[in-house]
Design an enzyme around this catalytic site. Sequence first.
Site, PDB file in Angstrom:
ATOM      1  CG  HIS A  76      -2.102  -0.895   1.081  1.00 26.08           C
ATOM      2  ND1 HIS A  76      -3.366  -0.557   1.477  1.00 26.08           N
ATOM      3  CD2 HIS A  76      -2.199  -2.139   0.552  1.00 26.08           C
ATOM      4  CE1 HIS A  76      -4.199  -1.541   1.199  1.00 26.08           C
ATOM      5  NE2 HIS A  76      -3.518  -2.529   0.648  1.00 26.08           N
ATOM      6  CE1 TYR A 205      -5.246   4.157   8.334  1.00 23.96           C
ATOM      7  CE2 TYR A 205      -5.837   4.136  10.655  1.00 23.96           C
ATOM      8  CZ  TYR A 205      -5.093   3.635   9.619  1.00 23.96           C
ATOM      9  OH  TYR A 205      -4.211   2.613   9.838  1.00 23.96           O
ATOM     10  N   PRO A 294      -4.602   0.477  18.300  1.00 22.60           N
ATOM     11  CG  PRO A 294      -6.582  -0.534  17.593  1.00 22.60           C
ATOM     12  CD  PRO A 294      -5.927   0.066  18.801  1.00 22.60           C
ATOM     13  CE  LYS A 298       4.581   3.119  13.570  1.00 24.30           C
ATOM     14  NZ  LYS A 298       4.215   2.533  12.287  1.00 24.30           N
ATOM     15  CE1 TYR A 388      -1.215   3.926   9.291  1.00 23.99           C
ATOM     16  CE2 TYR A 388      -0.067   2.775   7.524  1.00 23.99           C
ATOM     17  CZ  TYR A 388      -1.172   2.918   8.342  1.00 23.99           C
ATOM     18  OH  TYR A 388      -2.221   2.055   8.222  1.00 23.99           O
TER      19      TYR A 388
HETATM   20  C1  PHB Z   1      -6.369  -3.984  10.053  1.00 30.69           C
HETATM   21  O1  PHB Z   1      -6.489  -4.143   8.833  1.00 30.69           O
HETATM   22  O2  PHB Z   1      -6.730  -4.865  10.859  1.00 30.69           O
HETATM   23  C2  PHB Z   1      -5.837  -2.700  10.574  1.00 30.69           C
HETATM   24  C3  PHB Z   1      -5.278  -1.792   9.689  1.00 30.69           C
HETATM   25  C4  PHB Z   1      -4.790  -0.588  10.168  1.00 30.69           C
HETATM   26  C5  PHB Z   1      -4.868  -0.290  11.515  1.00 30.69           C
HETATM   27  C6  PHB Z   1      -5.398  -1.214  12.404  1.00 30.69           C
HETATM   28  C7  PHB Z   1      -5.886  -2.421  11.931  1.00 30.69           C
HETATM   29  O3  PHB Z   1      -4.424   0.912  11.966  1.00 30.69           O
END
Ligand code: PHB
Length: 395
Positions: A76, A205, A294, A298, A388
Amino acid sequence: MPTTVRTRVAVVGAGPAGLVLSQLLADAGIESIVVDSRSRSEIESTIRAGILEQNTVDLLRAIDPGTRVDTVGHRHDGIELRFGDEAHRIDFPALVGRSVWLYPQHEVLKDLLALRLGAGQDLRFGVTVAGVDEGDPEHPAVVGTDAQGEAVRIEADFVVGADGSRSAVRATVTGSRSGGYFREYPFAWFGILCEAPPSAQELIYSNSEQGFALISQRSPEVQRMYFQCDPDADATAPSEAEIWDTLQARVPGTTLHEGRIIQRDVLRFRSFVAHELRRGRVALVGDAAHTVPPTGAKGMNLAIADVVLLAEALRALLAEGARDERLIDSYAERALDRIWKAQHFSWWMTSMLHVAPDATDFDRRRQLGELRSVVESEAGRTYLAEAYTGWPARA
Ligand code: PHB
């Protein structure tokens, strides 16, 4: 009398940290025994996080010729931040020349278990660890019961707690099971796995008036999505239609592809760093040492970064003719440098993207101002991209 076995390094926990550590130790000619309380199928089927940093991917490729990170996983090159009626892409390669990979943790674990078992690693499932016996500080011993319920004692030159947030090794290092710096958050994530095509090519997000949502992916057929909820929410309570209505309302501008929900869970948020990461010949890595919410993706990456430092220190301490204690003495300090940066990033992403239950109009407007200052500034976007995709290892 327990069955007693001897090894150089006893590793408690066969998650990403424990398994990568056993590989790096084997590469340095240092024998280890890895134990985990779970069965292999439990380890391979528990749904966890999904994002791997560039550093993590580089390491997996280097240690594991069988890694499927490039075939099952996907690179990504950005994420989308959404708020108000604006959508902003953070372009990782353009900003920092790095990327992340969406490759679910349980798939990483399948690769690593096959790698280690294929190499003859002594890896024991169903072993419940009670603690560490430090009667002889030069030779700490892991004590517990094996899958048959028999007492087992693993004597080693070094013990590593890679056994997650409920670590049984932590108390030996910190003096108590919980001893650490921590904060809790007044919200959690309601997570689903559903059978549907992807609703977006990259992660979204979204900070919306109704609260946060994250649109993630797993495969062409299965998707992972989350929305902010109360920490005491009951995962079984909402109907599928209610879940889709909640998610859809939080990503205006995108029409979600709906499908059967095959798993649902509530993930509570916590930030935690143990007061100590090492005492004598016992050390902590990964979630045993720290937990992050989450939002910054990280968790697994930080665990692997700890392990890289610890493996290097154990090589200096234990490899043939070595006994150099300098790196093990500085392990905690060096690991904490990244850990606190990741703690800050995870806290920052969480605070910036979620709507606190007691948020005032001032708080809300300030938060949108903060999001705008990030996306409208190249410096802001670069900071986000740098954190990130993961800070490069220190030379
Ligand atoms: C996930 O795909 O489970 C996932 C992706 C990004 C995050 C947290 C979880 O920040």
